[in-house]
Write a protein that holds these residues in place. Sequence first.
Motif, PDB file in Angstrom:
ATOM      1  N   PHE A 218     -30.746 -40.933  -4.343  1.00 51.83           N
ATOM      2  CA  PHE A 218     -32.175 -41.414  -4.247  1.00 51.83           C
ATOM      3  C   PHE A 218     -32.631 -41.107  -5.761  1.00 51.83           C
ATOM      4  N   VAL A 219     -32.190 -40.357  -6.542  1.00 55.34           N
ATOM      5  CA  VAL A 219     -32.811 -40.244  -8.056  1.00 55.34           C
ATOM      6  C   VAL A 219     -31.918 -41.272  -8.971  1.00 55.34           C
ATOM      7  N   LEU A 220     -30.722 -41.774  -8.546  1.00 55.38           N
ATOM      8  CA  LEU A 220     -29.900 -42.829  -9.178  1.00 55.38           C
ATOM      9  C   LEU A 220     -30.727 -44.004  -8.710  1.00 55.38           C
ATOM     10  N   GLY A 221     -31.202 -44.110  -7.555  1.00 57.29           N
ATOM     11  CA  GLY A 221     -31.771 -45.569  -7.089  1.00 57.29           C
ATOM     12  C   GLY A 221     -33.064 -45.600  -7.872  1.00 57.29           C
ATOM     13  N   GLU A 222     -33.836 -44.679  -8.065  1.00 55.61           N
ATOM     14  CA  GLU A 222     -35.024 -44.611  -8.803  1.00 55.61           C
ATOM     15  C   GLU A 222     -35.070 -44.970 -10.470  1.00 55.61           C
ATOM     16  N   LEU A 223     -33.853 -44.437 -10.897  1.00 52.93           N
ATOM     17  CA  LEU A 223     -33.528 -44.643 -12.417  1.00 52.93           C
ATOM     18  C   LEU A 223     -33.210 -45.988 -12.471  1.00 52.93           C
ATOM     19  N   THR A 224     -32.220 -46.530 -11.659  1.00 51.75           N
ATOM     20  CA  THR A 224     -31.815 -47.890 -11.642  1.00 51.75           C
ATOM     21  C   THR A 224     -32.976 -48.699 -11.648  1.00 51.75           C
ATOM     22  N   LYS A 225     -34.024 -48.604 -10.791  1.00 51.89           N
ATOM     23  CA  LYS A 225     -35.278 -49.526 -10.786  1.00 51.89           C
ATOM     24  C   LYS A 225     -36.006 -49.410 -11.970  1.00 51.89           C
ATOM     25  N   ARG A 226     -35.993 -48.313 -12.995  1.00 54.46           N
ATOM     26  CA  ARG A 226     -36.511 -48.295 -14.191  1.00 54.46           C
ATOM     27  C   ARG A 226     -35.573 -49.042 -15.079  1.00 54.46           C
ATOM     28  N   GLY A 227     -34.461 -49.483 -14.857  1.00 55.30           N
ATOM     29  CA  GLY A 227     -33.682 -50.052 -15.754  1.00 55.30           C
ATOM     30  C   GLY A 227     -32.940 -49.208 -16.789  1.00 55.30           C
ATOM     31  N   VAL A 228     -32.675 -47.840 -16.061  1.00 55.58           N
ATOM     32  CA  VAL A 228     -31.886 -46.939 -16.718  1.00 55.58           C
ATOM     33  C   VAL A 228     -30.503 -46.864 -16.244  1.00 55.58           C
ATOM     34  N   LYS A 229     -29.339 -47.164 -17.144  1.00 58.19           N
ATOM     35  CA  LYS A 229     -27.891 -47.036 -16.674  1.00 58.19           C
ATOM     36  C   LYS A 229     -27.553 -45.535 -16.755  1.00 58.19           C
ATOM     37  N   ALA A 230     -27.678 -44.807 -15.578  1.00 61.36           N
ATOM     38  CA  ALA A 230     -27.353 -43.413 -15.614  1.00 61.36           C
ATOM     39  C   ALA A 230     -26.090 -43.229 -14.595  1.00 61.36           C
ATOM     40  N   ILE A 231     -25.332 -42.405 -14.824  1.00 61.32           N
ATOM     41  CA  ILE A 231     -24.240 -41.924 -14.329  1.00 61.32           C
ATOM     42  C   ILE A 231     -24.478 -40.285 -14.133  1.00 61.32           C
ATOM     43  N   ILE A 232     -24.370 -39.843 -12.877  1.00 58.43           N
ATOM     44  CA  ILE A 232     -24.356 -38.549 -12.585  1.00 58.43           C
ATOM     45  C   ILE A 232     -23.008 -37.770 -12.141  1.00 58.43           C
ATOM     46  N   THR A 233     -22.727 -36.621 -12.657  1.00 58.44           N
ATOM     47  CA  THR A 233     -21.312 -36.210 -12.479  1.00 58.44           C
ATOM     48  C   THR A 233     -21.595 -34.907 -11.784  1.00 58.44           C
ATOM     49  N   LEU A 234     -20.991 -34.681 -10.487  1.00 55.06           N
ATOM     50  CA  LEU A 234     -21.147 -33.622  -9.382  1.00 55.06           C
ATOM     51  C   LEU A 234     -19.729 -32.843 -10.054  1.00 55.06           C
ATOM     52  N   THR A 235     -19.902 -31.563  -9.369  1.00 52.85           N
ATOM     53  CA  THR A 235     -18.771 -30.478  -9.540  1.00 52.85           C
ATOM     54  C   THR A 235     -18.489 -29.814  -8.486  1.00 52.85           C
ATOM     55  N   THR A 236     -18.107 -30.427  -7.271  1.00 53.62           N
ATOM     56  CA  THR A 236     -17.910 -29.750  -5.822  1.00 53.62           C
ATOM     57  C   THR A 236     -16.491 -30.066  -5.452  1.00 53.62           C
ATOM     58  N   SER A 237     -16.339 -29.228  -4.554  1.00 54.20           N
ATOM     59  CA  SER A 237     -15.106 -29.481  -3.678  1.00 54.20           C
ATOM     60  C   SER A 237     -15.206 -30.644  -2.800  1.00 54.20           C
ATOM     61  N   ASP A 238     -14.135 -31.525  -2.483  1.00 51.75           N
ATOM     62  CA  ASP A 238     -14.712 -32.375  -1.571  1.00 51.75           C
ATOM     63  C   ASP A 238     -14.812 -31.963  -0.141  1.00 51.75           C
ATOM     64  N   SER A 239     -15.875 -32.544   0.312  1.00 54.72           N
ATOM     65  CA  SER A 239     -16.305 -32.046   1.823  1.00 54.72           C
ATOM     66  C   SER A 239     -16.890 -32.980   2.736  1.00 54.72           C
TER      67      SER A 239
END
Length: 372
Positions: A218-239
């Motif tokens: 949802f944060v990525l969706g909001e940033l996209t609406k604002r024209g920001v090209k963002a990539i978010i990196t997670l650091t979790t095990s697959d689940s």
Amino acid sequence: MYKRYLLNCTTNNVGGAVQNSVNFIKHLHQNGLENDWYFFLSKEVYIQVENLLLDSYEVIDSPAKNFKARRFIRTRQKDLKPTLVYTTAGPAYVDFDCLHIMGCSNPYILGANSLSKKYLRSHFERIGRELHTLYQRFHIRKADKWLVQTEDSLNQLASLGIKKRDCSIIYNSISSDFKKSYEQSNKASTDTIDLDSVVRILVPSAYYKHKNLEIVPFVLGELTKRGVKAIITLTTSDSESIRNIYQQAKLLGVENRIVNIGPFEHSEAVTIYESHDLILQPSLLEVFSTSYIEAMALLKPLVVPDLNFSRGICENYPVYYQAGNAISCADSILSALRKQNNKELAGRLLSIYGDQESRFQNIMNVINDYKG
């Protein structure tokens, strides 16, 4: 084989609990003290310290839900006859028959806020969490002395009937790698980030429901609406939970903007942090998150929910957002990218918490005092 002390980190499987155990073992080695110790290790801790240990250790499954592991730990402790057991992060789920010092940094044991409970999906899940908390609180009492990370944790533990005189406060801290990066930096403050380029955001967290990683799409969706090209990196095990996050991202059309690199060893941490423009820690419940002060050490922009525990640790360094609100989070990310972080402020906060060497010495002081 007689050893004076037994280090028990069999319940440390993810996140900061693993890293604190690894750091303690590394400092035992660096100070030439490992010969006094026998080690009960989780697989996750063993992977990071196997090159330091010879034969005075055992890798044991977590006793949290494993009664066979509990019996084995209890029997081996009786055989080894140590003067003292130090459990780095309890509950240990074992009642040792020698002096037992136990770390307590479990936020549910110490008292979860209502907001974090709200994010449990169902009434049944909330009841299950409450019952599990009661079970863990029963077992956290099975020690003689306790270590906590903050004054607030001390008060919360005391509210469970544990005497304050039996507790010691040992702040969490940064590693030597992060300390060195801070000291070697020539920057008085950070530069603002070019919003026309790709913005890389790191969420350095294992998966727990209270970490609120579900907000990421949802944060990525909001940033996209604002024209920001963002990539978010997670650091979790697959689940399944992480796959559900990707599914939500797909529905929002931002699935290509999330990367999961999985858990990483602490030796990689500075490089990973440095390769990102901003640190986001959306957790709704913490005792102490090391990622806060690691971001400060590298003068990285930091965005966290506006909650008492985060303000108590971070003061004015981060940009805060309304907890659980993706629109507010996106707004705060943009503000943080434009903000110049002051090295002097970061240094003042880091001086409060110290580094891992001083943390190790403080723990050893407590152990030496208690064993007497």
